[in-house]
Design a protein around this motif. Structure first.
Motif, PDB file in Angstrom:
ATOM      1  N   UNK A   9       0.840  -1.205   0.000  1.00  0.00           N
ATOM      2  CA  UNK A   9       0.000   0.000   0.000  1.00  0.00           C
ATOM      3  C   UNK A   9       0.870   1.248   0.000  1.00  0.00           C
ATOM      4  N   UNK A  10       1.902   1.251   0.841  1.00  0.00           N
ATOM      5  CA  UNK A  10       2.793   2.411   0.938  1.00  0.00           C
ATOM      6  C   UNK A  10       3.517   2.660  -0.374  1.00  0.00           C
ATOM      7  N   UNK A  11       3.989   1.614  -1.000  1.00  0.00           N
ATOM      8  CA  UNK A  11       4.703   1.777  -2.270  1.00  0.00           C
ATOM      9  C   UNK A  11       3.759   2.291  -3.361  1.00  0.00           C
ATOM     10  N   UNK A  12       2.515   1.840  -3.338  1.00  0.00           N
ATOM     11  CA  UNK A  12       1.539   2.328  -4.322  1.00  0.00           C
ATOM     12  C   UNK A  12       1.259   3.808  -4.107  1.00  0.00           C
ATOM     13  N   UNK A  13       1.067   4.208  -2.861  1.00  0.00           N
ATOM     14  CA  UNK A  13       0.846   5.625  -2.562  1.00  0.00           C
ATOM     15  C   UNK A  13       2.056   6.448  -2.971  1.00  0.00           C
ATOM     16  N   UNK A  14       3.244   5.920  -2.712  1.00  0.00           N
ATOM     17  CA  UNK A  14       4.462   6.646  -3.067  1.00  0.00           C
ATOM     18  C   UNK A  14       4.691   6.745  -4.562  1.00  0.00           C
ATOM     19  N   UNK A  15       4.102   5.836  -5.329  1.00  0.00           N
ATOM     20  CA  UNK A  15       4.349   5.840  -6.779  1.00  0.00           C
ATOM     21  C   UNK A  15       3.543   6.906  -7.513  1.00  0.00           C
ATOM     22  N   UNK A  16       2.397   7.291  -6.971  1.00  0.00           N
ATOM     23  CA  UNK A  16       1.531   8.286  -7.627  1.00  0.00           C
ATOM     24  C   UNK A  16       0.784   9.109  -6.578  1.00  0.00           C
ATOM     25  N   UNK A  17       1.503   9.843  -5.747  1.00  0.00           N
ATOM     26  CA  UNK A  17       0.837  10.553  -4.631  1.00  0.00           C
ATOM     27  C   UNK A  17      -0.151  11.616  -5.070  1.00  0.00           C
ATOM     28  N   UNK A  18       0.201  12.429  -6.073  1.00  0.00           N
ATOM     29  CA  UNK A  18      -0.678  13.528  -6.435  1.00  0.00           C
ATOM     30  C   UNK A  18      -2.018  13.047  -6.987  1.00  0.00           C
ATOM     31  N   UNK A  19      -2.066  12.123  -7.937  1.00  0.00           N
ATOM     32  CA  UNK A  19      -3.376  11.633  -8.401  1.00  0.00           C
ATOM     33  C   UNK A  19      -4.201  11.014  -7.276  1.00  0.00           C
ATOM     34  N   UNK A  20      -3.528  10.333  -6.345  1.00  0.00           N
ATOM     35  CA  UNK A  20      -4.261   9.658  -5.269  1.00  0.00           C
ATOM     36  C   UNK A  20      -4.962  10.668  -4.371  1.00  0.00           C
ATOM     37  N   UNK A  21      -4.232  11.676  -3.893  1.00  0.00           N
ATOM     38  CA  UNK A  21      -4.875  12.606  -2.951  1.00  0.00           C
ATOM     39  C   UNK A  21      -5.895  13.512  -3.653  1.00  0.00           C
ATOM     40  N   UNK A  22      -5.662  13.811  -4.927  1.00  0.00           N
ATOM     41  CA  UNK A  22      -6.623  14.642  -5.653  1.00  0.00           C
ATOM     42  C   UNK A  22      -7.932  13.880  -5.873  1.00  0.00           C
ATOM     43  N   UNK A  23      -7.839  12.633  -6.348  1.00  0.00           N
ATOM     44  CA  UNK A  23      -9.051  11.842  -6.616  1.00  0.00           C
ATOM     45  C   UNK A  23      -9.819  11.575  -5.324  1.00  0.00           C
ATOM     46  N   UNK A  24      -9.116  11.169  -4.279  1.00  0.00           N
ATOM     47  CA  UNK A  24      -9.779  10.881  -3.006  1.00  0.00           C
ATOM     48  C   UNK A  24     -10.430  12.145  -2.431  1.00  0.00           C
ATOM     49  N   UNK A  25      -9.754  13.267  -2.554  1.00  0.00           N
ATOM     50  CA  UNK A  25     -10.312  14.524  -2.043  1.00  0.00           C
ATOM     51  C   UNK A  25     -11.555  14.930  -2.814  1.00  0.00           C
ATOM     52  N   UNK A  26     -11.536  14.732  -4.123  1.00  0.00           N
ATOM     53  CA  UNK A  26     -12.707  15.064  -4.937  1.00  0.00           C
ATOM     54  C   UNK A  26     -13.909  14.193  -4.553  1.00  0.00           C
ATOM     55  N   UNK A  27     -13.655  12.930  -4.244  1.00  0.00           N
ATOM     56  CA  UNK A  27     -14.740  12.048  -3.815  1.00  0.00           C
ATOM     57  C   UNK A  27     -15.342  12.548  -2.504  1.00  0.00           C
ATOM     58  N   UNK A  28     -14.464  12.935  -1.558  1.00  0.00           N
ATOM     59  CA  UNK A  28     -14.959  13.446  -0.282  1.00  0.00           C
ATOM     60  C   UNK A  28     -15.732  14.751  -0.470  1.00  0.00           C
ATOM     61  N   UNK A  29     -15.228  15.618  -1.319  1.00  0.00           N
ATOM     62  CA  UNK A  29     -15.917  16.891  -1.572  1.00  0.00           C
ATOM     63  C   UNK A  29     -17.279  16.639  -2.202  1.00  0.00           C
ATOM     64  N   UNK A  30     -17.353  15.659  -3.098  1.00  0.00           N
ATOM     65  CA  UNK A  30     -18.643  15.336  -3.728  1.00  0.00           C
ATOM     66  C   UNK A  30     -19.657  14.885  -2.682  1.00  0.00           C
ATOM     67  N   UNK A  31     -19.222  14.055  -1.742  1.00  0.00           N
ATOM     68  CA  UNK A  31     -20.107  13.643  -0.657  1.00  0.00           C
ATOM     69  C   UNK A  31     -20.459  14.832   0.240  1.00  0.00           C
ATOM     70  N   UNK A  32     -19.475  15.711   0.472  1.00  0.00           N
ATOM     71  CA  UNK A  32     -19.700  16.863   1.349  1.00  0.00           C
ATOM     72  C   UNK A  32     -20.738  17.816   0.766  1.00  0.00           C
ATOM     73  N   UNK A  33     -20.881  17.837  -0.545  1.00  0.00           N
ATOM     74  CA  UNK A  33     -21.870  18.714  -1.170  1.00  0.00           C
ATOM     75  C   UNK A  33     -23.306  18.328  -0.799  1.00  0.00           C
ATOM     76  N   UNK A  34     -23.478  17.116  -0.277  1.00  0.00           N
ATOM     77  CA  UNK A  34     -24.803  16.675   0.168  1.00  0.00           C
ATOM     78  C   UNK A  34     -25.124  17.162   1.573  1.00  0.00           C
ATOM     79  N   UNK A  35     -24.162  17.819   2.231  1.00  0.00           N
ATOM     80  CA  UNK A  35     -24.341  18.245   3.620  1.00  0.00           C
ATOM     81  C   UNK A  35     -25.577  19.120   3.839  1.00  0.00           C
ATOM     82  N   UNK A  36     -25.903  20.078   2.931  1.00  0.00           N
ATOM     83  CA  UNK A  36     -27.091  20.904   3.175  1.00  0.00           C
ATOM     84  C   UNK A  36     -28.389  20.111   3.301  1.00  0.00           C
TER      85      UNK A  36
END
Length: 355
Positions: free
Chosen positions: A10-37
């Motif tokens: 898992x660590x090696x996978x995260x280290x191999x492509x850190x920027x795409x991983x945190x951007x995609x995961x963050x976008x998923x969380x933001x999409x869920x957060x838009x349902x907060x209202x």
């Protein structure tokens, strides 16, 4: 050993492509957060707090079918004796069926210290949201009577004031808790950038959790709403637990970064702490889930929100987003500490993805 190899992959996978991983995961969380209202936390009727049919709920339904629903718990108005007639007239608003002064055994109006009491019977059940809205209008009406010094109380007014207080507390306590936790992180990590990023990930995770919860509560479970304190309790639990997991990870990352650099230190820390933190998160989520067996709306909602939020923090935020962000930013994440200005040379040698 097998678990260690799993987390190393898992660590090696995260280290191999850190920027795409945190951007995609963050976008998923933001999409869920838009349902907060859509999360309805303006309160629910007392009879809706039970998920099962109870004698009290059945009795309230029968009462509403044959009498004014609020007759069992009338609203009380206290006013000056000189304003009795004016307050009585003002209190006859939509949602109020009758307004009568409290009288003594001889039928005369009871006066105590120059004040009188009136009983207002509401057309809606005393514990309902419609009744609370009627009390708000009633207060506006009687407060407008000059010299009345009118006060409106009773069971419905108590419920309304309790919910208003909870809403104000929520607005105040959530920012205070976030600020205190941020200051603790700054002192612990001796940096500013890392604590701010950690708090942002926890807050976005919390918002995403409430967003998912609102979707399920409204359209799957069919809950009528939530008490105003539910988001407050959820925030306190999830921030405390989510920050704990990040502290376990980032303190280890900082220790390793001082020896081998931020990138390699992050990979080592994720490998070593992954199994322990994830196991703790799963156990904690299962523990809170057990609250759902109690047929109370408040506990069922807290059980789901905390369990889901803990798993989201342990499996996504701490496992993917935080390590990927740390690797992507490199030593800049430790600004303004000395670690942000110089690191062991091995950090530079480890910039090539492993594997």
């Amino acid at each position: 050993e097998q678990a260690h190899r799993f987390w190393n992959r898992i660590a090696q996978w995260v280290g191999s492509k850190p920027r795409p991983i945190w951007i995609v995961c963050s976008l998923v969380l933001v999409a869920f957060a838009l349902l907060l209202p859509q999360f309805k936390a303006s309160g629910v009727a007392s009879s809706d707090l039970f998920l099962l049919q109870t004698d009290s709920k059945s009795g309230q339904q029968i009462l509403g079918e044959h009498f004014d629903a609020g007759s069992g718990s009338p609203t009380v108005i206290i006013a000056n004796e000189s304003s009795l007639d004016a307050v009585t007239d003002a209190a006859r608003i939509e949602g109020v069926t009758t307004v009568e002064p409290v009288t003594g055994p001889d039928g005369s109006v009871t006066v105590v210290d120059g004040q009188v009491a009136l009983q207002a019977t509401l057309s809606d059940p005393a514990d309902s949201l419609d009744a609370e809205q009627t009390v708000e209008r009633l207060r506006d009406a009687v407060h407008a009577v000059p010299g009345s010094d009118a006060l409106v109380g009773g069971p419905t007014a108590v419920d309304l004031d309790t919910k208003d207080t909870a809403t104000r507390d929520r607005t105040l306590i959530i920012p205070v808790v976030a600020l205190v936790v941020l200051l603790v992180l700054i002192v612990l990590l001796r940096a500013i950038v890392a604590p701010i990023l950690l708090m942002l990930t926890v807050i976005v995770s919390f918002a995403a959790t409430l967003g998912v919860s609102s979707l399920l509560f409204n359209h799957v479970f069919g809950f009528p709403g939530a008490d105003p304190v539910v988001p407050l309790f959820a925030f306190v639990f999830l921030v405390a637990l989510g920050v704990d997991y990040n502290i376990f990870l980032m303190t280890r990352v900082r220790e390793e970064a001082a020896r081998v650099g931020t990138r390699e230190g992050t990979l080592r820390a994720l490998t070593v702490t992954g199994g322990v933190i994830t196991s703790a998160g799963v156990v904690l989520a299962a523990t809170f889930s057990a609250l759902a067996v109690i047929p109370l709306l408040f506990l069922a909602q807290i059980a789901f929100i905390v369990a889901f939020g803990v798993l989201l923090d342990a499996l996504i935020v701490r496992t993917l987003i935080v390590p990927a962000l740390t690797i992507d930013l490199g030593r800049r994440i430790w600004w303004p500490s000395a670690l942000s200005r110089s690191e062991p040379q091995r950090d530079e040698q480890a910039t090539t993805p492993a594997g």
